[in-house]
Design an enzyme around this catalytic site. Structure first.
Site, PDB file in Angstrom:
ATOM      1  N   TYR A   1     -17.322  -5.256 -21.840  1.00 62.95           N
ATOM      2  CA  TYR A   1     -17.555  -5.306 -23.286  1.00 62.95           C
ATOM      3  C   TYR A   1     -18.944  -5.864 -23.586  1.00 62.95           C
ATOM      4  O   TYR A   1     -19.732  -5.263 -24.333  1.00 62.95           O
ATOM      5  CB  TYR A   1     -16.458  -6.167 -23.945  1.00 62.95           C
ATOM      6  CG  TYR A   1     -16.816  -6.614 -25.329  1.00 62.95           C
ATOM      7  CD1 TYR A   1     -17.019  -5.687 -26.349  1.00 62.95           C
ATOM      8  CD2 TYR A   1     -16.992  -7.966 -25.620  1.00 62.95           C
ATOM      9  CE1 TYR A   1     -17.377  -6.110 -27.624  1.00 62.95           C
ATOM     10  CE2 TYR A   1     -17.342  -8.390 -26.881  1.00 62.95           C
ATOM     11  CZ  TYR A   1     -17.544  -7.449 -27.883  1.00 62.95           C
ATOM     12  OH  TYR A   1     -17.913  -7.868 -29.132  1.00 62.95           O
TER      13      TYR A   1
ATOM     14  N   GLY B   1     -13.124 -11.527 -16.325  1.00 62.60           N
ATOM     15  CA  GLY B   1     -14.222 -11.323 -17.269  1.00 62.60           C
ATOM     16  C   GLY B   1     -14.482 -12.489 -18.206  1.00 62.60           C
ATOM     17  O   GLY B   1     -15.400 -12.421 -19.012  1.00 62.60           O
TER      18      GLY B   1
ATOM     19  N   HIS C   1      -6.510 -12.039 -29.196  1.00 63.12           N
ATOM     20  CA  HIS C   1      -7.370 -13.208 -29.415  1.00 63.12           C
ATOM     21  C   HIS C   1      -6.572 -14.505 -29.531  1.00 63.12           C
ATOM     22  O   HIS C   1      -5.434 -14.513 -29.991  1.00 63.12           O
ATOM     23  CB  HIS C   1      -8.239 -12.990 -30.661  1.00 63.12           C
ATOM     24  CG  HIS C   1      -9.250 -11.921 -30.450  1.00 63.12           C
ATOM     25  ND1 HIS C   1      -9.128 -10.656 -30.956  1.00 63.12           N
ATOM     26  CD2 HIS C   1     -10.394 -11.920 -29.728  1.00 63.12           C
ATOM     27  CE1 HIS C   1     -10.146  -9.926 -30.564  1.00 63.12           C
ATOM     28  NE2 HIS C   1     -10.934 -10.664 -29.817  1.00 63.12           N
TER      29      HIS C   1
ATOM     30  N   LEU D   1     -10.431   4.188 -38.756  1.00 63.69           N
ATOM     31  CA  LEU D   1      -9.140   3.496 -38.904  1.00 63.69           C
ATOM     32  C   LEU D   1      -8.323   3.447 -37.616  1.00 63.69           C
ATOM     33  O   LEU D   1      -7.108   3.232 -37.656  1.00 63.69           O
ATOM     34  CB  LEU D   1      -8.312   4.107 -40.054  1.00 63.69           C
ATOM     35  CG  LEU D   1      -8.948   4.007 -41.439  1.00 63.69           C
ATOM     36  CD1 LEU D   1      -8.010   4.590 -42.504  1.00 63.69           C
ATOM     37  CD2 LEU D   1      -9.301   2.572 -41.816  1.00 63.69           C
TER      38      LEU D   1
HETATM   39  N1  UDP Z   1      -7.091 -16.992 -24.198  1.00 61.42           N
HETATM   40  C1  UDP Z   1      -5.948 -17.544 -23.632  1.00 61.42           C
HETATM   41  N2  UDP Z   1      -4.753 -16.981 -23.923  1.00 61.42           N
HETATM   42  C2  UDP Z   1      -4.613 -15.899 -24.737  1.00 61.42           C
HETATM   43  C3  UDP Z   1      -5.781 -15.352 -25.326  1.00 61.42           C
HETATM   44  C4  UDP Z   1      -7.005 -15.926 -25.020  1.00 61.42           C
HETATM   45  O1  UDP Z   1      -6.019 -18.521 -22.865  1.00 61.42           O
HETATM   46  O2  UDP Z   1      -3.487 -15.432 -24.947  1.00 61.42           O
HETATM   47  C5  UDP Z   1      -8.395 -17.580 -23.873  1.00 61.42           C
HETATM   48  C6  UDP Z   1      -9.356 -16.595 -23.230  1.00 61.42           C
HETATM   49  O3  UDP Z   1      -9.143 -16.558 -21.841  1.00 61.42           O
HETATM   50  C7  UDP Z   1     -10.706 -17.201 -23.622  1.00 61.42           C
HETATM   51  C8  UDP Z   1     -10.444 -17.840 -24.987  1.00 61.42           C
HETATM   52  O4  UDP Z   1      -9.028 -17.962 -25.086  1.00 61.42           O
HETATM   53  O5  UDP Z   1     -11.071 -18.199 -22.713  1.00 61.42           O
HETATM   54  C9  UDP Z   1     -10.929 -16.984 -26.133  1.00 61.42           C
HETATM   55  O6  UDP Z   1     -10.463 -15.676 -25.924  1.00 61.42           O
HETATM   56  P1  UDP Z   1     -10.500 -14.563 -27.042  1.00 61.42           P
HETATM   57  O7  UDP Z   1      -9.865 -13.340 -26.454  1.00 61.42           O
HETATM   58  O8  UDP Z   1      -9.920 -15.100 -28.306  1.00 61.42           O
HETATM   59  O9  UDP Z   1     -12.040 -14.329 -27.312  1.00 61.42           O
HETATM   60  P2  UDP Z   1     -13.267 -13.978 -26.311  1.00 61.42           P
HETATM   61  O10 UDP Z   1     -13.884 -15.311 -25.963  1.00 61.42           O
HETATM   62  O11 UDP Z   1     -12.717 -13.245 -25.136  1.00 61.42           O
HETATM   63  O12 UDP Z   1     -14.160 -13.144 -27.149  1.00 61.42           O
END
Ligand code: UDP
Length: 327
Positions: free
Chosen positions: A140, A286, A192, A33
């Protein structure tokens, strides 16, 4: 089967636990949790509070319960954070998974479904299949790849049977037949794209940050393949039920369709009716420019097909959750 769902109080683990139960399996959820929510665990499942790095707790669990299979979801999942704090990810994800694998083989549990990610791949402009080059852009993804490699050796040397499922971008919420929300995404802190965008629409945040618009993509923002958690969850059931026959499976799970960050925000504007103001800021370290799945292999082998491929529908379900979350 009696399935131990490790990390089953989390977003994807809890949805999958519900699907296992609906398919007639017995489920025990094991979760510390730290990131999960007790309320997300299906009421039909047994819940045990504990940490996957706690070998003694795992020994008691495997000795006292007759577990047939493990579905392993427990991990830290934020690409950005993993670049700031690699050690936290190597420890929580890799070290703890090895403890789980070792406990499983010690107690003769030989079936595993493992939650992996598209972040194990090198970026590619078109749909990625399972034979495409690996090459994580972030820590990750590297941790998930390291665990995949361990699983491979536990299979070849010790007879573990496995399904590794590489998710592209999990999203959406589970609704019941009447459209009531059962469970959804609730990360603290939230990082996200879709939940953050919806938080702006709810007035919980002022503006949305777009992390870079100078990527080699059509509109300069990163492209991802967004897949509904219902579709992820259904794949786990199929994979687990095939594991005795197929023994060593690795499958992508995605819709085969890429959407840019800008396009996702546009769809969220349509769904919510909110203007969702944005600012373009620095790239997030990343981030791969493009990750789109070919899920041809699981479709061919197990007949899996996404039932909710529409981004509009996915965001609408997430919107239903975010307006009325209960955890
Ligand atoms: N992203 C963004 N602004 C945010 C959060 C995410 O522009 O506040 C972009 C992030 O750089 C990536 C895409 O949205 O290109 C998806 O990111 P997320 O963290 O949702 O998932 P990931 O692809 O990292 O697993």
């Amino acid at each position: 089967m009696h399935i131990l769902v490790v990390g089953g109080a989390g977003y994807i683990g809890s949805a999958t636990a519900a699907h296992f139960i609906a398919a007639g399996h017995q489920v025990t959820v094991f979760d510390n949790l730290v990131r999960g929510h007790r309320e997300a665990v299906p009421s039909e499942a047994r819940f045990i509070l504990g940490d996957v790095g706690d070998r003694a707790a795992l020994d008691v669990l495997f000795q006292t319960l007759d577990i047939d299979a493990v579905a392993h979801f427990a991990a830290f999942i934020e690409a950005g954070e993993s670049m700031q704090n690699p050690g936290k990810y190597f420890h929580n994800n890799v070290t703890n998974s090895q403890i789980l694998l070792e406990a499983m083989v010690t107690h003769g549990v030989k079936r595993l479904v493992f939650s992996s990610t598209a972040a194990v791949y090198a970026t590619k402009n078109s749909a990625i299949d399972e034979n495409d080059p690996l090459g994580p852009s972030n820590v990750y993804g590297e941790t998930k790849l390291m665990i995949e490699r361990m699983i491979h050796w536990y299979h070849s040397q010790l007879g573990l049977r496995y399904a590794i499922l590489r998710y592209f971008n999990a999203c959406g919420a589970m609704l019941d037949a009447d459209g009531r929300v059962l469970r959804g995404e609730a990360h603290t802190p939230e990082t996200h794209l879709i939940p953050l965008t919806l938080q702006v629409a709810l007035g919980q945040r002022e503006r949305m940050k777009i992390f870079g618009n100078d990527y080699p993509t059509p509109d300069g923002t990163c492209v991802r393949d967004y897949i509904h958690i219902e579709d992820l969850a259904s794949a786990h059931v199929l994979a687990l039920e095939a594991v005795d026959e197929r023994c060593a499976m690795t499958y992508n799970l995605g819709n085969g369709q890429g959407y840019s960050v800008q396009e996702v925000i546009n769809v969220a504007r349509e769904v919510t009716g909110h203007p969702i103001p944005t600012d373009v800021v620095e790239r997030r370290p990343g981030d791969a420019p493009i990750l789109i799945a070919s899920a041809e292999r699981i479709n061919h082998d197990l007949g899996w097909q996404p039932r909710y491929p529409s981004l509009h529908e996915i965001i609408a379900s997430a919107w239903a959750w975010h307006q009325n979350p209960y955890y």
